[in-house]
Design a protein around this motif. Structure first.
Motif, PDB file in Angstrom:
ATOM      1  N   ALA A  42       5.961 -10.910  -0.153  1.00 39.69           N
ATOM      2  CA  ALA A  42       6.661 -10.070  -1.123  1.00 39.69           C
ATOM      3  C   ALA A  42       7.852 -10.803  -1.723  1.00 39.69           C
ATOM      4  O   ALA A  42       8.101 -10.746  -2.941  1.00 39.69           O
ATOM      5  CB  ALA A  42       7.118  -8.774  -0.456  1.00 39.69           C
ATOM      6  N   ASP A  96       6.896 -13.267  -4.506  1.00 39.13           N
ATOM      7  CA  ASP A  96       6.710 -12.641  -5.818  1.00 39.13           C
ATOM      8  C   ASP A  96       8.045 -12.317  -6.470  1.00 39.13           C
ATOM      9  O   ASP A  96       8.256 -12.574  -7.666  1.00 39.13           O
ATOM     10  CB  ASP A  96       5.873 -11.360  -5.681  1.00 39.13           C
ATOM     11  CG  ASP A  96       4.381 -11.635  -5.811  1.00 39.13           C
ATOM     12  OD1 ASP A  96       4.013 -12.792  -6.107  1.00 39.13           O
ATOM     13  OD2 ASP A  96       3.595 -10.687  -5.607  1.00 39.13           O
ATOM     14  N   ALA A 133       9.805 -15.350  -7.717  1.00 43.79           N
ATOM     15  CA  ALA A 133       9.116 -15.931  -8.869  1.00 43.79           C
ATOM     16  C   ALA A 133       9.239 -15.059 -10.115  1.00 43.79           C
ATOM     17  O   ALA A 133       8.685 -15.382 -11.164  1.00 43.79           O
ATOM     18  CB  ALA A 133       7.639 -16.151  -8.536  1.00 43.79           C
ATOM     19  N   ARG A 172       8.110 -11.979 -10.408  1.00 50.75           N
ATOM     20  CA  ARG A 172       7.011 -11.017 -10.551  1.00 50.75           C
ATOM     21  C   ARG A 172       7.464  -9.684  -9.964  1.00 50.75           C
ATOM     22  O   ARG A 172       7.293  -9.427  -8.767  1.00 50.75           O
ATOM     23  CB  ARG A 172       5.756 -11.539  -9.849  1.00 50.75           C
ATOM     24  CG  ARG A 172       5.153 -12.774 -10.510  1.00 50.75           C
ATOM     25  CD  ARG A 172       3.793 -13.125  -9.911  1.00 50.75           C
ATOM     26  NE  ARG A 172       3.936 -13.648  -8.557  1.00 50.75           N
ATOM     27  CZ  ARG A 172       4.118 -14.925  -8.253  1.00 50.75           C
ATOM     28  NH1 ARG A 172       4.228 -15.825  -9.239  1.00 50.75           N
ATOM     29  NH2 ARG A 172       4.221 -15.322  -7.004  1.00 50.75           N
ATOM     30  N   THR A 173       8.071  -8.856 -10.778  1.00 48.68           N
ATOM     31  CA  THR A 173       8.599  -7.575 -10.303  1.00 48.68           C
ATOM     32  C   THR A 173       8.035  -6.406 -11.097  1.00 48.68           C
ATOM     33  O   THR A 173       7.288  -5.589 -10.568  1.00 48.68           O
ATOM     34  CB  THR A 173      10.140  -7.566 -10.379  1.00 48.68           C
ATOM     35  OG1 THR A 173      10.549  -7.922 -11.702  1.00 48.68           O
ATOM     36  CG2 THR A 173      10.730  -8.555  -9.369  1.00 48.68           C
ATOM     37  N   GLU A 177       2.571  -4.368 -13.070  1.00 49.99           N
ATOM     38  CA  GLU A 177       2.306  -5.810 -13.038  1.00 49.99           C
ATOM     39  C   GLU A 177       1.788  -6.273 -11.688  1.00 49.99           C
ATOM     40  O   GLU A 177       1.172  -7.339 -11.588  1.00 49.99           O
ATOM     41  CB  GLU A 177       3.578  -6.586 -13.387  1.00 49.99           C
ATOM     42  CG  GLU A 177       4.039  -6.387 -14.827  1.00 49.99           C
ATOM     43  CD  GLU A 177       5.292  -7.187 -15.130  1.00 49.99           C
ATOM     44  OE1 GLU A 177       5.491  -8.242 -14.505  1.00 49.99           O
ATOM     45  OE2 GLU A 177       6.074  -6.761 -16.001  1.00 49.99           O
ATOM     46  N   LEU A 178       2.057  -5.509 -10.661  1.00 51.23           N
ATOM     47  CA  LEU A 178       1.656  -5.916  -9.311  1.00 51.23           C
ATOM     48  C   LEU A 178       0.624  -4.969  -8.719  1.00 51.23           C
ATOM     49  O   LEU A 178       0.367  -5.004  -7.511  1.00 51.23           O
ATOM     50  CB  LEU A 178       2.883  -5.955  -8.390  1.00 51.23           C
ATOM     51  CG  LEU A 178       3.919  -7.034  -8.722  1.00 51.23           C
ATOM     52  CD1 LEU A 178       5.183  -6.832  -7.914  1.00 51.23           C
ATOM     53  CD2 LEU A 178       3.351  -8.421  -8.452  1.00 51.23           C
ATOM     54  N   ALA A 199      -1.651  -5.610  -5.568  1.00 51.14           N
ATOM     55  CA  ALA A 199      -1.159  -6.728  -4.755  1.00 51.14           C
ATOM     56  C   ALA A 199      -1.218  -6.372  -3.278  1.00 51.14           C
ATOM     57  O   ALA A 199      -0.972  -5.238  -2.885  1.00 51.14           O
ATOM     58  CB  ALA A 199       0.274  -7.072  -5.157  1.00 51.14           C
ATOM     59  N   TYR A 250       0.276  -7.559   0.383  1.00 51.65           N
ATOM     60  CA  TYR A 250       1.218  -8.389   1.132  1.00 51.65           C
ATOM     61  C   TYR A 250       0.970  -8.302   2.643  1.00 51.65           C
ATOM     62  O   TYR A 250       0.993  -9.303   3.337  1.00 51.65           O
ATOM     63  CB  TYR A 250       2.664  -7.973   0.838  1.00 51.65           C
ATOM     64  CG  TYR A 250       3.057  -8.113  -0.615  1.00 51.65           C
ATOM     65  CD1 TYR A 250       2.956  -9.335  -1.266  1.00 51.65           C
ATOM     66  CD2 TYR A 250       3.537  -7.021  -1.332  1.00 51.65           C
ATOM     67  CE1 TYR A 250       3.324  -9.471  -2.598  1.00 51.65           C
ATOM     68  CE2 TYR A 250       3.907  -7.142  -2.658  1.00 51.65           C
ATOM     69  CZ  TYR A 250       3.802  -8.367  -3.288  1.00 51.65           C
ATOM     70  OH  TYR A 250       4.166  -8.500  -4.609  1.00 51.65           O
TER      71      TYR A 250
END
Length: 414
Positions: free
Chosen positions: A335, A338, A341, A343-344, A387-388, A391, A393
């Motif tokens: 997590a 992301d 980087a 990516r939130t 956006e995630l 995902a 984790y």
């Protein structure tokens, strides 16, 4: 004039050096380099009393170079320049070997100033340090030097050195030596030859009517085997070994390293590291472990040493023998990767805070479904940003506790 026993017994050849067979044995790389006569700039890394200074002296003798011995705690660049000024005189016709002890005490500017002297080839630098050179010596010096690690001398080699020292110190005098004295000193000094010879000298000088006794040897060498510095390498090495032993489910090794920390009086570091281990290494395989270890640590601080060793030992053995899982940690790392980087994404409107006037006008919380209103206290809805979406984790660990949770949610979520 008085001459310490350690100086009387200082080796004059490589074959006389106690220990360090991995460097100075018949096929040791350092031995072959010395015997070639072409000595590069070197860094000797290792604890005190294991032969670093002695080997530097032997190098200077075998290569017919003038030896200059400096200590970085008191010396400076001016002392190096003074040596360079002598190089073209009759005082050092074959060049100089500068032995710089404790180089880690030179700051960055001082270490970089050495470069102009060692790159000319007139001066050979042999620096020594008791601290990890890759932490304390700057890259510019490291790239121009070869690092050799000196290790504590083992009990077998140490015993031979102690027996030789006893024979020399006693000489022609009729002083009996009780059985077990040499073996005890060899074991107790923690690989430090200088410390062993100092203990021998003390025992012979203070020998009474009974001669050199084991009881006196135990007193002379007590706790001298402890190599520990709360800011040094040994501190972090022992903590690392403690955690890896618990992680590797070895309760005996865990107790050993815990004992080394407690014997050095460092209960705080041991307690803090065990609190970390409870979550990092035992984790969700035995989630109650965190509370138990916290209770043990609290008890330890209320009791103080020496009684604190009991609850801390309980915590160490509990964690070493417990099932292990780092699934929560790995999920957190994934997590964080992301987030770091970038990516939130936006938090979905239905799970944003809606406890203020005007929230509904902004669309906050309008479609949120309260899980406790549904069977099994769960209902499907999106929590991650768009956006995630999807995902993953966290992955369930293969232990009993997490697999039971996995089976439960697979049944509920279908």
């Amino acid at each position: 004039m008085y001459q310490p026993l350690a100086d009387k017994l200082r080796p004059q050849t490589l074959d006389d050096v106690v220990g360090q067979r991995h460097l100075l044995g018949p096929n040791g790389l350092l031995r072959r380099v010395i015997e070639s006569g072409n000595i590069p700039n070197l860094i000797f890394y290792g604890p005190s009393g294991v032969g670093k200074t002695t080997v530097a002296s032997i190098i200077a003798k075998q290569t017919d170079r003038k030896l200059y011995h400096l200590n970085a705690t008191t010396a400076g660049i001016a002392d190096i320049k003074a040596i360079i000024d002598e190089l073209d005189t009759f005082l050092a016709p074959n060049g100089a070997l500068v032995y710089l002890d404790e180089i880690q005490y030179f700051n960055k500017k001082q270490q970089q100033s050495l470069l102009e002297f060692i790159e000319t080839g007139k001066m050979t630098l042999v620096a020594s340090t008791t601290e990890n050179p890759y932490f304390y010596i700057y890259n510019a010096i490291l790239s121009r030097c070869t690092v050799f690690e000196f290790k504590p001398v083992g009990p077998t080699d140490m015993k031979r050195a102690v027996e030789r020292a006893l024979a020399l110190a006693i000489g022609e005098r009729d002083i009996p030596v009780e059985d077990g004295v040499a073996a005890h000193i060899a074991q107790a000094v923690g690989g430090d030859v200088r410390k062993a010879l100092g203990a021998v000298e003390l025992l012979v000088l203070g020998a009474g009517e009974s001669g050199v006794t084991l009881a006196d040897a135990e007193q002379a060498a007590q706790r001298s085997h402890m190599r520990y510095d709360r800011d040094g390498d040994s501190h972090y090495d022992i903590l690392s070994a403690l955690q890896k032993s618990i992680r590797g489910s070895d309760p005996d090794a865990a107790l050993h390293y815990l004992a080394r920390l407690l014997e050095a009086g460092d209960m705080i570091s041991a307690a803090r590291r065990m609190l970390v281990i409870a979550s990092e290494d035992v984790g969700l395989a035995y989630p109650q472990c965190v509370a138990i270890v916290k209770a043990c640590v609290d008890s330890a601080f209320q009791l103080g040493l020496p009684e604190a060793r009991i609850p801390l030992a309980e915590a160490a053995v509990l964690m070493a023998t417990a099932p292990k899982s780092n699934s929560a940690l790995m999920g957190m790392e994934a997590a964080l990767a992301d987030v770091r980087a970038g990516r939130t994404g936006d938090i979905p409107a239905h799970i944003r805070d809606a406890h203020y006037g005007g929230a509904a006008k902004l669309g906050r919380g309008l479609t949120y479904r309260y899980p406790h209103d549904f069977p099994h206290h769960w209902t499907a809805q999106q929590y991650l940003p768009d956006e995630l979406k999807g995902a993953r984790y966290y992955e369930y660990g293969p232990n009993k506790t997490e697999q039971a949770a996995k089976a439960y949610w697979e049944k509920i979520k279908g």
